[in-house]
Design a protein around this motif. Structure first.
Motif, short mmCIF file in Angstrom:
data_model
loop_
_atom_site.label_atom_id
_atom_site.label_comp_id
_atom_site.label_asym_id
_atom_site.label_seq_id
_atom_site.Cartn_x
_atom_site.Cartn_y
_atom_site.Cartn_z
N THR A 14 54.50 -64.36 44.49
CA THR A 14 55.02 -65.00 45.70
C THR A 14 56.38 -65.66 45.51
O THR A 14 57.14 -65.77 46.46
CB THR A 14 54.02 -66.04 46.23
OG1 THR A 14 53.74 -66.97 45.20
CG2 THR A 14 52.73 -65.38 46.69
N SER A 15 56.68 -66.11 44.31
CA SER A 15 57.97 -66.79 44.10
C SER A 15 59.06 -65.87 43.57
O SER A 15 60.23 -66.26 43.56
CB SER A 15 57.80 -67.98 43.16
OG SER A 15 57.36 -67.54 41.90
N TRP A 17 60.38 -63.12 44.87
CA TRP A 17 61.36 -62.73 45.89
C TRP A 17 62.27 -63.89 46.27
O TRP A 17 63.46 -63.71 46.53
CB TRP A 17 60.65 -62.17 47.12
CG TRP A 17 59.91 -60.92 46.81
CD1 TRP A 17 58.56 -60.79 46.69
CD2 TRP A 17 60.47 -59.64 46.55
NE1 TRP A 17 58.26 -59.49 46.36
CE2 TRP A 17 59.41 -58.76 46.28
CE3 TRP A 17 61.77 -59.14 46.51
CZ2 TRP A 17 59.60 -57.42 45.99
CZ3 TRP A 17 61.97 -57.80 46.22
CH2 TRP A 17 60.89 -56.96 45.96
N THR A 18 61.74 -65.09 46.31
CA THR A 18 62.56 -66.26 46.63
C THR A 18 63.59 -66.51 45.54
O THR A 18 64.76 -66.82 45.84
CB THR A 18 61.66 -67.50 46.81
OG1 THR A 18 60.68 -67.22 47.81
CG2 THR A 18 62.47 -68.70 47.23
N CYS A 19 63.19 -66.36 44.30
CA CYS A 19 64.15 -66.55 43.19
C CYS A 19 65.27 -65.51 43.24
O CYS A 19 66.44 -65.85 43.08
CB CYS A 19 63.42 -66.48 41.85
SG CYS A 19 62.33 -67.87 41.55
N SER A 41 65.39 -61.01 51.54
CA SER A 41 65.08 -62.13 52.41
C SER A 41 63.76 -61.91 53.16
O SER A 41 62.93 -62.82 53.26
CB SER A 41 66.21 -62.34 53.41
OG SER A 41 65.86 -63.31 54.36
N SER A 44 60.91 -62.29 50.76
CA SER A 44 60.73 -63.70 50.45
C SER A 44 59.99 -64.42 51.57
O SER A 44 59.06 -65.19 51.32
CB SER A 44 62.08 -64.36 50.21
OG SER A 44 61.96 -65.75 50.08
N GLN A 45 60.39 -64.15 52.80
CA GLN A 45 59.75 -64.80 53.94
C GLN A 45 58.34 -64.27 54.18
O GLN A 45 57.52 -64.95 54.78
CB GLN A 45 60.61 -64.62 55.18
CG GLN A 45 61.91 -65.36 55.10
CD GLN A 45 62.83 -65.06 56.26
OE1 GLN A 45 62.45 -64.36 57.20
NE2 GLN A 45 64.04 -65.58 56.21
N SER A 48 56.13 -65.73 50.59
CA SER A 48 56.07 -67.17 50.34
C SER A 48 54.91 -67.85 51.08
O SER A 48 54.16 -68.61 50.47
CB SER A 48 57.41 -67.82 50.69
OG SER A 48 57.41 -69.16 50.30
N PRO A 49 54.72 -67.59 52.36
CA PRO A 49 53.58 -68.22 53.04
C PRO A 49 52.22 -67.66 52.60
O PRO A 49 51.20 -68.31 52.78
CB PRO A 49 53.80 -67.91 54.52
CG PRO A 49 55.19 -67.47 54.64
CD PRO A 49 55.60 -66.92 53.32
N GLN A 51 51.14 -67.34 49.68
CA GLN A 51 50.66 -67.91 48.42
C GLN A 51 49.34 -68.66 48.62
O GLN A 51 48.42 -68.54 47.81
CB GLN A 51 51.70 -68.83 47.81
CG GLN A 51 51.26 -69.36 46.45
CD GLN A 51 52.34 -70.15 45.76
OE1 GLN A 51 53.38 -70.44 46.33
NE2 GLN A 51 52.11 -70.49 44.52
#
Length: 115
Positions: A14-15, A17-19, A41, A44-45, A48-49, A51
């Protein structure tokens, strides 16, 4: 040990893609690479939720396995419903009995007037 590895895998899934999104946006990359950041993006979006949902699935996994061993015929959806309705207790005595609770609640609402 398997449970801990699953929690770690969930965190990285989950993290990740954000990184990557933050690295791409904060670096001096060519414009072509920045256009690819739309996909990153969105991923990531999306992840992330999720998780919390993945963590919930990992949390109930041992209980589902135990229920599956006790009752091999119901589907996983039925077993998840049983877990959510009857609680997450380890022993059968402390689990909620829905039928009994409903029957007891109908009798407790009667108004007794002692005049």
């Amino acid at each position: 040990a398997v449970q801990a590895k699953m929690y770690i895998a969930c965190f990285f899934l989950t993290s990740f893609w954000t990184c990557i999104f933050r690295i791409v946006n904060n670096s001096e990359l060519p414009e072509k690479m920045r256009n690819a950041s739309l996909f990153i993006s969105v991923m990531s979006q999306l992840f992330s939720p999720l998780q919390g949902f993945f963590t919930f699935l990992i949390y109930i996994r041992p209980m589902l396995r135990r229920l599956r061993e006790e009752n091999p015929t119901p589907s996983y959806t039925t077993l998840v419903y049983k877990l959510l309705c009857k609680g997450f207790a380890n022993d059968d005595d402390s689990r909620l009995n829905i039928e009994t609770d409903i029957g007891n609640n109908t009798n407790t609402n009667t108004n007794t007037n002692t005049n």
